[in-house]
Design an enzyme around this catalytic site. Structure first.
Site, PDB file in Angstrom:
ATOM      1  N   LYS A 197       0.805  -1.206   0.062  1.00 26.68           N
ATOM      2  CA  LYS A 197      -0.119   0.005  -0.084  1.00 26.68           C
ATOM      3  C   LYS A 197       0.844   1.232  -0.277  1.00 26.68           C
ATOM      4  O   LYS A 197       2.115   1.235   0.170  1.00 26.68           O
ATOM      5  CB  LYS A 197      -1.092  -0.049   1.088  1.00 26.68           C
ATOM      6  CG  LYS A 197      -2.095  -1.215   0.982  1.00 26.68           C
ATOM      7  CD  LYS A 197      -2.824  -1.022   2.310  1.00 26.68           C
ATOM      8  CE  LYS A 197      -3.987  -1.973   2.403  1.00 26.68           C
ATOM      9  NZ  LYS A 197      -4.906  -1.682   3.330  1.00 26.68           N
ATOM     10  N   TYR A 228     -12.780  -1.765  -3.564  1.00 23.40           N
ATOM     11  CA  TYR A 228     -12.911  -1.778  -2.087  1.00 23.40           C
ATOM     12  C   TYR A 228     -14.673  -1.868  -2.048  1.00 23.40           C
ATOM     13  O   TYR A 228     -15.145  -1.336  -1.054  1.00 23.40           O
ATOM     14  CB  TYR A 228     -12.303  -0.766  -1.347  1.00 23.40           C
ATOM     15  CG  TYR A 228     -10.855  -1.384  -0.734  1.00 23.40           C
ATOM     16  CD1 TYR A 228     -10.719  -2.369  -0.116  1.00 23.40           C
ATOM     17  CD2 TYR A 228      -9.953  -0.466  -0.931  1.00 23.40           C
ATOM     18  CE1 TYR A 228      -9.555  -2.932   0.455  1.00 23.40           C
ATOM     19  CE2 TYR A 228      -8.774  -0.906  -0.298  1.00 23.40           C
ATOM     20  CZ  TYR A 228      -8.697  -1.829   0.532  1.00 23.40           C
ATOM     21  OH  TYR A 228      -7.289  -2.305   0.848  1.00 23.40           O
ATOM     22  N   ASN A 260      -1.897   0.371   6.784  1.00 23.16           N
ATOM     23  CA  ASN A 260      -1.242  -0.848   7.138  1.00 23.16           C
ATOM     24  C   ASN A 260      -0.515  -1.542   6.382  1.00 23.16           C
ATOM     25  O   ASN A 260      -0.399  -2.921   6.064  1.00 23.16           O
ATOM     26  CB  ASN A 260      -2.502  -1.827   7.884  1.00 23.16           C
ATOM     27  CG  ASN A 260      -3.487  -2.101   6.735  1.00 23.16           C
ATOM     28  OD1 ASN A 260      -3.552  -1.647   5.608  1.00 23.16           O
ATOM     29  ND2 ASN A 260      -4.585  -2.912   7.157  1.00 23.16           N
ATOM     30  N   HIS A 305      -2.020  -5.347   1.365  1.00 17.92           N
ATOM     31  CA  HIS A 305      -3.287  -6.066   1.272  1.00 17.92           C
ATOM     32  C   HIS A 305      -3.220  -7.512   0.929  1.00 17.92           C
ATOM     33  O   HIS A 305      -2.303  -7.633   0.100  1.00 17.92           O
ATOM     34  CB  HIS A 305      -3.873  -5.161   0.181  1.00 17.92           C
ATOM     35  CG  HIS A 305      -5.330  -6.181  -0.387  1.00 17.92           C
ATOM     36  ND1 HIS A 305      -6.620  -5.704   0.199  1.00 17.92           N
ATOM     37  CD2 HIS A 305      -5.630  -6.701  -1.305  1.00 17.92           C
ATOM     38  CE1 HIS A 305      -7.352  -6.667  -0.367  1.00 17.92           C
ATOM     39  NE2 HIS A 305      -6.800  -7.294  -1.286  1.00 17.92           N
ATOM     40  N   GLU A 364      -9.651 -10.046  -7.834  1.00 21.56           N
ATOM     41  CA  GLU A 364      -8.758  -9.249  -7.527  1.00 21.56           C
ATOM     42  C   GLU A 364      -7.461  -9.008  -8.535  1.00 21.56           C
ATOM     43  O   GLU A 364      -7.092  -8.063  -8.995  1.00 21.56           O
ATOM     44  CB  GLU A 364      -8.327  -9.433  -6.168  1.00 21.56           C
ATOM     45  CG  GLU A 364      -9.234  -8.641  -5.182  1.00 21.56           C
ATOM     46  CD  GLU A 364      -9.099  -8.914  -3.911  1.00 21.56           C
ATOM     47  OE1 GLU A 364      -9.825  -8.437  -2.939  1.00 21.56           O
ATOM     48  OE2 GLU A 364      -7.872  -9.019  -3.345  1.00 21.56           O
TER      49      GLU A 364
HETATM   50  N1  UDP Z   1      -9.671  -0.688   7.646  1.00 25.87           N
HETATM   51  C1  UDP Z   1      -9.874   0.594   8.347  1.00 25.87           C
HETATM   52  N2  UDP Z   1     -10.778   0.437   9.508  1.00 25.87           N
HETATM   53  C2  UDP Z   1     -11.259  -0.499   9.904  1.00 25.87           C
HETATM   54  C3  UDP Z   1     -11.188  -1.458   9.060  1.00 25.87           C
HETATM   55  C4  UDP Z   1     -10.451  -1.673   8.121  1.00 25.87           C
HETATM   56  O1  UDP Z   1      -9.408   1.599   8.023  1.00 25.87           O
HETATM   57  O2  UDP Z   1     -11.829  -0.509  11.052  1.00 25.87           O
HETATM   58  C5  UDP Z   1      -9.056  -0.378   6.295  1.00 25.87           C
HETATM   59  C6  UDP Z   1      -7.620  -1.193   6.606  1.00 25.87           C
HETATM   60  O3  UDP Z   1      -6.850  -0.588   5.819  1.00 25.87           O
HETATM   61  C7  UDP Z   1      -7.937  -2.586   6.005  1.00 25.87           C
HETATM   62  C8  UDP Z   1      -8.843  -2.409   4.881  1.00 25.87           C
HETATM   63  O4  UDP Z   1      -9.712  -1.332   5.517  1.00 25.87           O
HETATM   64  O5  UDP Z   1      -6.669  -3.088   5.371  1.00 25.87           O
HETATM   65  C9  UDP Z   1     -10.043  -3.392   4.570  1.00 25.87           C
HETATM   66  O6  UDP Z   1     -10.459  -3.883   5.531  1.00 25.87           O
HETATM   67  P1  UDP Z   1     -10.698  -5.456   5.884  1.00 25.87           P
HETATM   68  O7  UDP Z   1     -11.509  -5.652   6.853  1.00 25.87           O
HETATM   69  O8  UDP Z   1     -10.817  -6.164   4.497  1.00 25.87           O
HETATM   70  O9  UDP Z   1      -9.154  -6.134   6.193  1.00 25.87           O
HETATM   71  P2  UDP Z   1      -7.898  -6.721   5.454  1.00 25.87           P
HETATM   72  O10 UDP Z   1      -8.563  -7.657   4.433  1.00 25.87           O
HETATM   73  O11 UDP Z   1      -7.079  -5.350   4.646  1.00 25.87           O
HETATM   74  O12 UDP Z   1      -7.091  -7.121   6.422  1.00 25.87           O
HETATM   75 MG    MG Z   2     -10.146  -7.598   3.349  1.00 23.22          MG
END
Ligand code: UDP
Ligand code: MG
Length: 137
Positions: free
Chosen positions: A9, A49, A112, A115, A126
């Protein structure tokens, strides 16, 4: 051999951590079948997303993903989807295991570092969102 979609990212690219993350991916035994450094548009981020569009963080998430270059990758390994999610660590770096990508490189749940697809079906979607079949070698 399974494939997953992985993305470094904008926060990690900007911080100069892309090379370290790619080296770790190779050390952990993934084959990189496709890779490109690209800038994702806001419209692309919103489409990518879309599953999160009702969530309160959708605006910030899509603005962040489109804020700078990312490294888009297709990784191959046995159980690649789970293996890459395990290597990334928990979504919130505060909860990520020691030595995971997010523990090492992520600043916050929003920024974070990486992805990873959450299932083989979403991995296929994806991968085709970012790569043509001929780009995977
Ligand atoms: N995210 C966020 N706040 C939250 C949950 C998710 O900003 O409370 C962001 C975070 O960067 C995450 C992305 O949204 O990586 C997608 O969320 P997901 O639950 O799919 O997490 P991932 O699959 O990336 O672990
Ligand atoms: Mg996810």
């Amino acid at each position: 051999m399974e494939r997953t979609y992985a993305m470094i990212k904008p926060d990690a690219v900007k911080a100069g951590n892309a090379g370290n993350i790619i080296a770790r991916i190779e050390t952990e035994g993934f084959k990189i079948a496709g890779m490109k450094r690209i800038r994702v548009s806001l419209a692309q981020a919103q489409a990518f997303y879309a599953v999160h569009k009702a969530r309160p963080f959708f605006g910030e998430l899509t603005e962040f993903l489109s804020s700078g270059p990312v490294v888009a990758m297709v990784l191959e390994k046995d159980n690649a989807v789970k293996a890459w999610r395990d290597l990334m660590g928990a979504t919130n770096p505060a909860q990520a295991e020691a030595n995971t990508i997010r523990k090492l490189y992520a600043k916050s749940i929003g920024e974070n570092a990486a992805h990873g697809s959450d299932a083989p079906e979403t991995a296929a979607e994806e991968i085709s969102f970012f790569f043509a079949a001929a780009e995977l070698v």
